[in-house]
Motif scaffolding. Sequence first.
Motif, PDB file in Angstrom:
ATOM      1  N   THR A 122       0.809  -1.220   0.000  1.00 45.25           N
ATOM      2  CA  THR A 122       0.000   0.000   0.000  1.00 45.25           C
ATOM      3  C   THR A 122       0.843   1.272   0.000  1.00 45.25           C
ATOM      4  O   THR A 122       0.327   2.344  -0.285  1.00 45.25           O
ATOM      5  N   ARG A 123       2.121   1.136   0.339  1.00 40.32           N
ATOM      6  CA  ARG A 123       3.015   2.305   0.350  1.00 40.32           C
ATOM      7  C   ARG A 123       4.281   2.007  -0.454  1.00 40.32           C
ATOM      8  O   ARG A 123       5.376   1.901   0.091  1.00 40.32           O
ATOM      9  N   ASP A 126       7.358   4.139   0.141  1.00 45.37           N
ATOM     10  CA  ASP A 126       8.116   4.098   1.385  1.00 45.37           C
ATOM     11  C   ASP A 126       9.421   3.341   1.160  1.00 45.37           C
ATOM     12  O   ASP A 126       9.430   2.300   0.507  1.00 45.37           O
ATOM     13  N   PRO A 127      10.547   3.824   1.709  1.00 42.05           N
ATOM     14  CA  PRO A 127      11.831   3.145   1.498  1.00 42.05           C
ATOM     15  C   PRO A 127      11.834   1.683   1.922  1.00 42.05           C
ATOM     16  O   PRO A 127      12.546   0.871   1.326  1.00 42.05           O
ATOM     17  N   ILE A 128      11.036   1.338   2.932  1.00 40.73           N
ATOM     18  CA  ILE A 128      10.985  -0.058   3.369  1.00 40.73           C
ATOM     19  C   ILE A 128      10.389  -0.951   2.285  1.00 40.73           C
ATOM     20  O   ILE A 128      10.786  -2.106   2.113  1.00 40.73           O
ATOM     21  N   MET A 129       9.447  -0.400   1.512  1.00 40.72           N
ATOM     22  CA  MET A 129       8.707  -1.198   0.540  1.00 40.72           C
ATOM     23  C   MET A 129       9.177  -0.995  -0.901  1.00 40.72           C
ATOM     24  O   MET A 129       8.681  -1.662  -1.812  1.00 40.72           O
ATOM     25  N   ALA A 154       1.554  -2.524   4.091  1.00 40.53           N
ATOM     26  CA  ALA A 154       1.057  -3.609   3.249  1.00 40.53           C
ATOM     27  C   ALA A 154      -0.189  -4.198   3.892  1.00 40.53           C
ATOM     28  O   ALA A 154      -0.349  -4.149   5.113  1.00 40.53           O
ATOM     29  N   THR A 155      -1.059  -4.758   3.067  1.00 39.86           N
ATOM     30  CA  THR A 155      -2.322  -5.333   3.552  1.00 39.86           C
ATOM     31  C   THR A 155      -2.576  -6.682   2.883  1.00 39.86           C
ATOM     32  O   THR A 155      -1.905  -7.069   1.926  1.00 39.86           O
ATOM     33  N   THR A 156      -3.589  -7.373   3.381  1.00 41.29           N
ATOM     34  CA  THR A 156      -4.122  -8.559   2.725  1.00 41.29           C
ATOM     35  C   THR A 156      -5.644  -8.494   2.825  1.00 41.29           C
ATOM     36  O   THR A 156      -6.182  -7.899   3.762  1.00 41.29           O
ATOM     37  N   THR A 157      -6.330  -9.080   1.862  1.00 39.29           N
ATOM     38  CA  THR A 157      -7.795  -9.076   1.849  1.00 39.29           C
ATOM     39  C   THR A 157      -8.311 -10.499   2.038  1.00 39.29           C
ATOM     40  O   THR A 157      -7.896 -11.426   1.334  1.00 39.29           O
ATOM     41  N   PRO A 172      -4.117  -5.101   7.803  1.00 40.81           N
ATOM     42  CA  PRO A 172      -2.694  -4.789   7.683  1.00 40.81           C
ATOM     43  C   PRO A 172      -1.820  -6.040   7.787  1.00 40.81           C
ATOM     44  O   PRO A 172      -2.092  -6.939   8.585  1.00 40.81           O
ATOM     45  N   VAL A 173      -0.772  -6.073   6.985  1.00 40.52           N
ATOM     46  CA  VAL A 173       0.248  -7.111   7.052  1.00 40.52           C
ATOM     47  C   VAL A 173       1.553  -6.538   7.621  1.00 40.52           C
ATOM     48  O   VAL A 173       2.274  -7.218   8.337  1.00 40.52           O
ATOM     49  N   ALA A 174       1.838  -5.285   7.309  1.00 41.46           N
ATOM     50  CA  ALA A 174       3.050  -4.647   7.821  1.00 41.46           C
ATOM     51  C   ALA A 174       2.756  -3.195   8.152  1.00 41.46           C
ATOM     52  O   ALA A 174       1.986  -2.531   7.446  1.00 41.46           O
ATOM     53  N   TRP A 175       3.362  -2.731   9.242  1.00 36.04           N
ATOM     54  CA  TRP A 175       3.188  -1.324   9.616  1.00 36.04           C
ATOM     55  C   TRP A 175       4.421  -0.806  10.341  1.00 36.04           C
ATOM     56  O   TRP A 175       5.285  -1.573  10.760  1.00 36.04           O
TER      57      TRP A 175
END
Length: 214
Positions: A122-123, A126-129, A154-157, A172-175
């Motif tokens: 989702t981002r 962002d440097p992480i992603m 990041a997310t999952t549905t 959310p999967v990562a935050w």
Amino acid sequence: MTKSALIVWGGWDGHTPEQSARLVGSMLEAHDYAVDIEPTTEAFADAGLARYDLIIPAITMSRIEREELTNLIAAVRGGTGLAGFHGLMCDSFRNEPDYQFMTGGQWVAHPGNIIDFTVNITRPDDPIMQGIGDFTYHSEQYYMHFDPSVEVLATTTFSGEYFDELEGVVMPVAWKRRFGKGRVFYSALGHVADEFQVPQMRTMFERGALWASR
């Protein structure tokens, strides 16, 4: 100056806590971190805990003494980074809402157990992603109670295949988040150490941990 990290492992063996802790320790050592790995939450009672630049819990379904938790929270509030993955950070201490407030979430279910699902970035800015596109993943799809103040990366549905009422729910999967002067990163991926062989999962956690570090 060499940075330092503390990794504390324990709890349910099914999450391969020791193997995962040592794998992550090697990952950080490759970035010139001095890494201490401890097998008990007693490490969190260290009066000098705040000297670490980064703390990684690798503990599931366990307990922590009040003194240990108070000291850990104070270290992160003071600027020590906190990073973790799967139930080894967000299902460490189910009876400790103060810990969950710091991490930003708590596992509550994984309908279908080990399944195939998609992780959506989702981002991507962002440097992480950066450079990580959406990817399929084979593991537990975590359903979580999470803090709406976290910055979701990041997310999952959920499909509803295993629990009708969850169809279309985006989780959310990562935050990442700030906690006092400290940074916190979390990824819901990493049920067992072998999952670090998935490049997207490994890259996401490695970058997130380095971001969280003081």
